[in-house]
Design a protein around this motif. Structure first.
Motif, PDB file in Angstrom:
ATOM      1  N   ARG A  27       0.811  -1.221   0.000  1.00 43.18           N
ATOM      2  CA  ARG A  27       0.000   0.000   0.000  1.00 43.18           C
ATOM      3  C   ARG A  27       0.839   1.264   0.000  1.00 43.18           C
ATOM      4  O   ARG A  27       0.324   2.341  -0.274  1.00 43.18           O
ATOM      5  CB  ARG A  27      -0.944  -0.006   1.202  1.00 43.18           C
ATOM      6  CG  ARG A  27      -2.026  -1.042   1.016  1.00 43.18           C
ATOM      7  CD  ARG A  27      -3.084  -1.002   2.072  1.00 43.18           C
ATOM      8  NE  ARG A  27      -4.097  -1.996   1.747  1.00 43.18           N
ATOM      9  CZ  ARG A  27      -5.000  -2.449   2.605  1.00 43.18           C
ATOM     10  NH1 ARG A  27      -5.034  -1.962   3.830  1.00 43.18           N
ATOM     11  NH2 ARG A  27      -5.880  -3.349   2.226  1.00 43.18           N
TER      12      ARG A  27
ATOM     13  N   ASN B  73       1.332   2.707  -3.840  1.00 44.15           N
ATOM     14  CA  ASN B  73       0.390   3.675  -4.433  1.00 44.15           C
ATOM     15  C   ASN B  73      -0.072   4.722  -3.411  1.00 44.15           C
ATOM     16  O   ASN B  73      -1.096   5.366  -3.592  1.00 44.15           O
ATOM     17  CB  ASN B  73      -0.789   2.965  -5.096  1.00 44.15           C
ATOM     18  CG  ASN B  73      -1.729   2.313  -4.096  1.00 44.15           C
ATOM     19  OD1 ASN B  73      -1.406   2.213  -2.915  1.00 44.15           O
ATOM     20  ND2 ASN B  73      -2.880   1.876  -4.559  1.00 44.15           N
TER      21      ASN B  73
ATOM     22  N   MET C  58      -1.418   4.580  -0.559  1.00 41.15           N
ATOM     23  CA  MET C  58      -2.569   4.386   0.324  1.00 41.15           C
ATOM     24  C   MET C  58      -2.069   4.597   1.755  1.00 41.15           C
ATOM     25  O   MET C  58      -2.817   4.965   2.645  1.00 41.15           O
ATOM     26  CB  MET C  58      -3.111   2.970   0.198  1.00 41.15           C
ATOM     27  CG  MET C  58      -3.683   2.643  -1.166  1.00 41.15           C
ATOM     28  SD  MET C  58      -5.346   3.221  -1.279  1.00 41.15           S
ATOM     29  CE  MET C  58      -6.141   1.981  -0.257  1.00 41.15           C
TER      30      MET C  58
ATOM     31  N   ARG D 143      -2.448   6.897  -7.975  1.00 41.62           N
ATOM     32  CA  ARG D 143      -3.261   5.685  -7.844  1.00 41.62           C
ATOM     33  C   ARG D 143      -3.967   5.342  -9.144  1.00 41.62           C
ATOM     34  O   ARG D 143      -4.200   4.174  -9.442  1.00 41.62           O
ATOM     35  CB  ARG D 143      -4.288   5.866  -6.726  1.00 41.62           C
ATOM     36  CG  ARG D 143      -3.646   5.857  -5.358  1.00 41.62           C
ATOM     37  CD  ARG D 143      -4.681   6.174  -4.307  1.00 41.62           C
ATOM     38  NE  ARG D 143      -4.007   6.597  -3.079  1.00 41.62           N
ATOM     39  CZ  ARG D 143      -4.511   7.449  -2.219  1.00 41.62           C
ATOM     40  NH1 ARG D 143      -5.704   7.984  -2.434  1.00 41.62           N
ATOM     41  NH2 ARG D 143      -3.857   7.779  -1.130  1.00 41.62           N
ATOM     42  N   ARG D 144      -4.349   6.371  -9.909  1.00 40.71           N
ATOM     43  CA  ARG D 144      -5.060   6.092 -11.160  1.00 40.71           C
ATOM     44  C   ARG D 144      -4.165   5.434 -12.192  1.00 40.71           C
ATOM     45  O   ARG D 144      -4.647   4.856 -13.157  1.00 40.71           O
ATOM     46  CB  ARG D 144      -5.646   7.391 -11.725  1.00 40.71           C
ATOM     47  CG  ARG D 144      -6.839   7.861 -10.921  1.00 40.71           C
ATOM     48  CD  ARG D 144      -7.458   9.098 -11.501  1.00 40.71           C
ATOM     49  NE  ARG D 144      -8.411   9.639 -10.540  1.00 40.71           N
ATOM     50  CZ  ARG D 144      -8.973  10.828 -10.641  1.00 40.71           C
ATOM     51  NH1 ARG D 144      -8.685  11.604 -11.678  1.00 40.71           N
ATOM     52  NH2 ARG D 144      -9.825  11.244  -9.733  1.00 40.71           N
TER      53      ARG D 144
ATOM     54  N   TYR E   6      -4.935  -1.936  -8.989  1.00 37.69           N
ATOM     55  CA  TYR E   6      -4.995  -2.469  -7.625  1.00 37.69           C
ATOM     56  C   TYR E   6      -6.078  -3.541  -7.555  1.00 37.69           C
ATOM     57  O   TYR E   6      -7.224  -3.294  -7.911  1.00 37.69           O
ATOM     58  CB  TYR E   6      -5.294  -1.329  -6.647  1.00 37.69           C
ATOM     59  CG  TYR E   6      -5.060  -1.678  -5.200  1.00 37.69           C
ATOM     60  CD1 TYR E   6      -3.820  -1.485  -4.613  1.00 37.69           C
ATOM     61  CD2 TYR E   6      -6.075  -2.200  -4.415  1.00 37.69           C
ATOM     62  CE1 TYR E   6      -3.590  -1.795  -3.289  1.00 37.69           C
ATOM     63  CE2 TYR E   6      -5.855  -2.518  -3.082  1.00 37.69           C
ATOM     64  CZ  TYR E   6      -4.608  -2.309  -2.523  1.00 37.69           C
ATOM     65  OH  TYR E   6      -4.394  -2.618  -1.210  1.00 37.69           O
TER      66      TYR E   6
ATOM     67  N   MET F  55      -7.732  -6.347  -4.832  1.00 42.28           N
ATOM     68  CA  MET F  55      -7.679  -6.724  -3.425  1.00 42.28           C
ATOM     69  C   MET F  55      -8.509  -7.963  -3.118  1.00 42.28           C
ATOM     70  O   MET F  55      -9.265  -8.447  -3.955  1.00 42.28           O
ATOM     71  CB  MET F  55      -8.139  -5.559  -2.547  1.00 42.28           C
ATOM     72  CG  MET F  55      -9.550  -5.090  -2.826  1.00 42.28           C
ATOM     73  SD  MET F  55      -9.859  -3.476  -2.102  1.00 42.28           S
ATOM     74  CE  MET F  55     -10.012  -3.914  -0.376  1.00 42.28           C
ATOM     75  N   GLN F  56      -8.316  -8.467  -1.894  1.00 42.77           N
ATOM     76  CA  GLN F  56      -9.099  -9.614  -1.446  1.00 42.77           C
ATOM     77  C   GLN F  56     -10.570  -9.217  -1.407  1.00 42.77           C
ATOM     78  O   GLN F  56     -10.893  -8.049  -1.238  1.00 42.77           O
ATOM     79  CB  GLN F  56      -8.625 -10.028  -0.059  1.00 42.77           C
ATOM     80  CG  GLN F  56      -9.086 -11.409   0.331  1.00 42.77           C
ATOM     81  CD  GLN F  56      -8.508 -11.851   1.658  1.00 42.77           C
ATOM     82  OE1 GLN F  56      -7.764 -11.120   2.288  1.00 42.77           O
ATOM     83  NE2 GLN F  56      -8.859 -13.044   2.067  1.00 42.77           N
TER      84      GLN F  56
ATOM     85  N   GLY G  30     -13.502  -6.049  -3.509  1.00 43.71           N
ATOM     86  CA  GLY G  30     -13.679  -4.607  -3.278  1.00 43.71           C
ATOM     87  C   GLY G  30     -14.447  -3.924  -4.383  1.00 43.71           C
ATOM     88  O   GLY G  30     -14.271  -2.737  -4.623  1.00 43.71           O
ATOM     89  N   LEU G  31     -15.316  -4.658  -5.052  1.00 38.08           N
ATOM     90  CA  LEU G  31     -16.100  -4.044  -6.137  1.00 38.08           C
ATOM     91  C   LEU G  31     -17.161  -3.127  -5.544  1.00 38.08           C
ATOM     92  O   LEU G  31     -17.595  -3.309  -4.420  1.00 38.08           O
ATOM     93  CB  LEU G  31     -16.773  -5.129  -6.984  1.00 38.08           C
ATOM     94  CG  LEU G  31     -15.830  -6.068  -7.734  1.00 38.08           C
ATOM     95  CD1 LEU G  31     -16.628  -7.146  -8.456  1.00 38.08           C
ATOM     96  CD2 LEU G  31     -14.964  -5.304  -8.720  1.00 38.08           C
TER      97      LEU G  31
ATOM     98  N   THR H 146     -14.411   2.063 -14.132  1.00 36.94           N
ATOM     99  CA  THR H 146     -14.255   3.115 -13.109  1.00 36.94           C
ATOM    100  C   THR H 146     -13.049   4.031 -13.335  1.00 36.94           C
ATOM    101  O   THR H 146     -13.186   5.247 -13.447  1.00 36.94           O
ATOM    102  CB  THR H 146     -14.096   2.474 -11.708  1.00 36.94           C
ATOM    103  OG1 THR H 146     -15.252   1.697 -11.434  1.00 36.94           O
ATOM    104  CG2 THR H 146     -13.957   3.542 -10.640  1.00 36.94           C
ATOM    105  N   VAL H 147     -11.871   3.422 -13.408  1.00 39.69           N
ATOM    106  CA  VAL H 147     -10.658   4.249 -13.408  1.00 39.69           C
ATOM    107  C   VAL H 147     -10.533   5.083 -14.692  1.00 39.69           C
ATOM    108  O   VAL H 147     -10.264   6.285 -14.614  1.00 39.69           O
ATOM    109  CB  VAL H 147      -9.398   3.389 -13.162  1.00 39.69           C
ATOM    110  CG1 VAL H 147      -8.174   4.284 -13.006  1.00 39.69           C
ATOM    111  CG2 VAL H 147      -9.591   2.532 -11.919  1.00 39.69           C
TER     112      VAL H 147
ATOM    113  N   ARG I  75     -10.815  -4.651 -13.582  1.00 43.03           N
ATOM    114  CA  ARG I  75     -10.839  -3.257 -13.146  1.00 43.03           C
ATOM    115  C   ARG I  75      -9.419  -2.747 -12.922  1.00 43.03           C
ATOM    116  O   ARG I  75      -9.084  -1.624 -13.282  1.00 43.03           O
ATOM    117  CB  ARG I  75     -11.652  -3.135 -11.852  1.00 43.03           C
ATOM    118  CG  ARG I  75     -11.714  -1.720 -11.326  1.00 43.03           C
ATOM    119  CD  ARG I  75     -12.594  -1.620 -10.100  1.00 43.03           C
ATOM    120  NE  ARG I  75     -12.048  -2.342  -8.955  1.00 43.03           N
ATOM    121  CZ  ARG I  75     -12.560  -2.280  -7.741  1.00 43.03           C
ATOM    122  NH1 ARG I  75     -13.635  -1.570  -7.505  1.00 43.03           N
ATOM    123  NH2 ARG I  75     -12.014  -2.959  -6.752  1.00 43.03           N
TER     124      ARG I  75
END
Lengths: 270, 232
Positions: free
Chosen positions: A46, A49, A51, A75-76, A80, A82-83, A86-87, A99-100, A148
């Motif tokens: 993390r 990027n 975070m 970040r864009r 990324y 994740m477990q 995280g949608l 999204t991005v 994503r």
């Protein structure tokens, strides 16, 4: 190329998650950070990027200090995954994938068209595009998560235990898919897991971490298995037991490989 | 029934007046509650204080509050603004908790993912946090709606016309049909508002429609909430 230069992270409660960490992550390869929980692997990921910001030290991406970059913009351009995927539960699959690019100003129509192609890339049927995430299986959601992560065509893809919550069969499938995607697209993948088998399967470079983000050993899976740096690594990778402690048994004119219990696992090819 | 027939025009006018008295407090109360709820949820230390203080506002008896409004606002004694502002205070008192709970109910993984995707703080609030707290906000808004529609009747006691007129007039002149008409009219408005809110929810939150078992549970919970809200 991602470089950690003497990076330290101390959380407000005093925990030192990472202490003077140095590492070079080669481009267009998969680097896996592996260790038990609390070893600082997710904190390290993390910090790439932003975070999480390091307490001291620098992280460089292609020579550029990330500390001088605007976190949102940074970040864009970094994927990324994740477990638990995280949608966004309130956005349809296609909009989740888009999204991005949309955040980055790509027109909606074009972003959606591109997202459709990405569904093919990650092996999802296009008929799922207009469903909501909760209507998908765990494995499918995870694929959407990967799509994503790839949507803005980032050079770097960060994956935080992405397959921890799916069943073993789907996990094996997703792991193969990740290898295929990484080879096909040539992304720099940084992957976090606590599963050493997963680390050896996916990683060109494997980083074994001990508590406090201390590096126990860095190397290719073969190097680590052949020469564990210390007892911790040897026991962590299980080099001394089970299916990794293989012996050769001569049967007639062939060499049969057996594991610790004497169970045959294969035949040596001449 | 004969009373109703000969007074249909009056009842209809009172219903319209009653609705016009209720709609601004519901909307304004909702809009005020979101930022306060956001603060309560964001800064955990303030949460207890904000929720207790605002929750207590709801316990202020309504007649004194209505009567004191002109003194605080400087409005004429008979201005409907007195009732609108007082009802807004009650709406905020009820709604802030829902706003705070709603924003707090958003999955932390989703928020983390949103940040990781590159949503700025502002974008994340409008495009992720607010829509995802929608179901809880809606449940709260339904309670507020029922409470406001019933409280507005008390406006008539201080001379601001509402359906409460039918209670007072009916009691004074001993016309049970008139009182009954008042009760039914209030209920009717409450039910129509509630249905409209549910419909609005379906339109704005299409993703939140669950499979049957989960949905049945949610409906049961919000029904209880509406009943407790109307009773307090």
């Amino acid at each position: 190329m991602i470089e950690f230069r003497s990076v330290t992270k101390q959380f407000p409660d005093g925990t030192v998650a990472v202490d003077a960490f140095d590492l070079a992550i080669p481009p267009r390869k998969t680097t896996v950070l592996v260790g038990s929980s609390g070893c600082g692997k997710t904190t390290l990921l993390r910090m790439i990027n932003r975070m999480i910001d390091p307490s001291s030290g620098h992280i460089l991406i292609d020579g550029e200090d990330t500390g001088s970059l605007e976190p949102v913009k940074l970040r864009r351009r970094i994927g990324y995954v994740m477990q638990n995927s995280g949608l966004m539960p309130h956005r349809k699959v296609i909009d989740n994938v888009a999204t991005v690019p949309i955040l980055g100003g790509v027109p909606k129509k074009q972003a959606r068209d591109d997202a459709m192609k990405l569904l093919d890339t990650v092996g999802l049927d296009r008929s799922l595009a207009l469903k909501y995430p909760r209507q998908l299986s765990g494995g499918q959601q995870q694929r959407v998560g990967v799509a994503r992560g790839l949507a803005a065509d980032p050079n770097i893809l960060l994956m935080d235990e992405p397959f921890g919550a799916v069943d073993p069969i789907v996990r094996a499938e997703l792991q193969q898919e990740t290898i295929r995607l990484q080879e096909g697209l040539g992304k720099t993948v940084v992957f976090v897991t606590h599963d050493i088998d997963e680390a050896f399967l996916l990683g060109h470079q494997v980083v074994i971490l001990q508590k406090g983000g201390h590096i126990a050993q860095v190397g290719t899976p073969a190097e680590i298995l052949a020469h564990p740096a210390n007892d911790f690594v040897a026991s962590f990778v299980g080099a001394d037991r089970g299916k990794r402690a293989l012996r050769i048994q001569r049967v007639g004119d062939r060499d049969v490989v057996v594991d610790e219990n004497g169970t045959p696992t294969g035949v040596l090819q001449p | 029934m004969r009373w109703l027939e000969s007074n249909l025009g009056l009842v209809w006018d009172l219903m319209l007046t009653h609705m016009s008295l209720c709609i601004p407090p519901i909307i304004i109360g909702f809009l005020i509650s979101i930022p306060i709820g956001w603060i309560a949820n964001r800064y955990r230390l303030t949460r207890g204080v904000i929720l207790v203080v605002l929750g207590l506002l709801y316990t202020i008896p309504s007649i004194p509050l209505f009567i004191f409004m002109p003194l605080i606002l400087g409005t004429p004694q008979l201005s409907s603004l007195n009732v609108v502002v007082a009802l807004t205070i009650y709406a905020v008192a009820l709604m802030v908790r829902s706003a705070s709970d709603g924003l707090g109910s958003v999955d932390k993984d989703v928020l983390q993912a949103a940040s990781a995707m590159g949503y700025s703080g502002w974008q994340r609030f409008w495009r992720v946090e607010l829509p995802l707290s929608g179901p809880v906000l809606l449940a709260g808004l339904r309670v507020v709606s029922a409470s406001t529609v019933s409280l507005a009747t008390i406006g008539s006691v201080i001379g601001v016309t509402s359906l409460g007129y039918l209670f007072i007039n009916g009691l004074q002149r001993r016309i049970p049909a008139e009182v009954l008409t008042g009760i039914v009219s209030v209920l009717l408005i409450a039910v129509v508002f509630d249905l409209l809110l549910v419909l609005l929810g379906r339109l704005v939150l299409p993703w939140s429609r669950r499979d049957r078992s989960v949905r049945a549970k949610t409906v049961a919970r919000s029904r209880t909430a509406v009943l407790t809200g109307a009773g307090s």
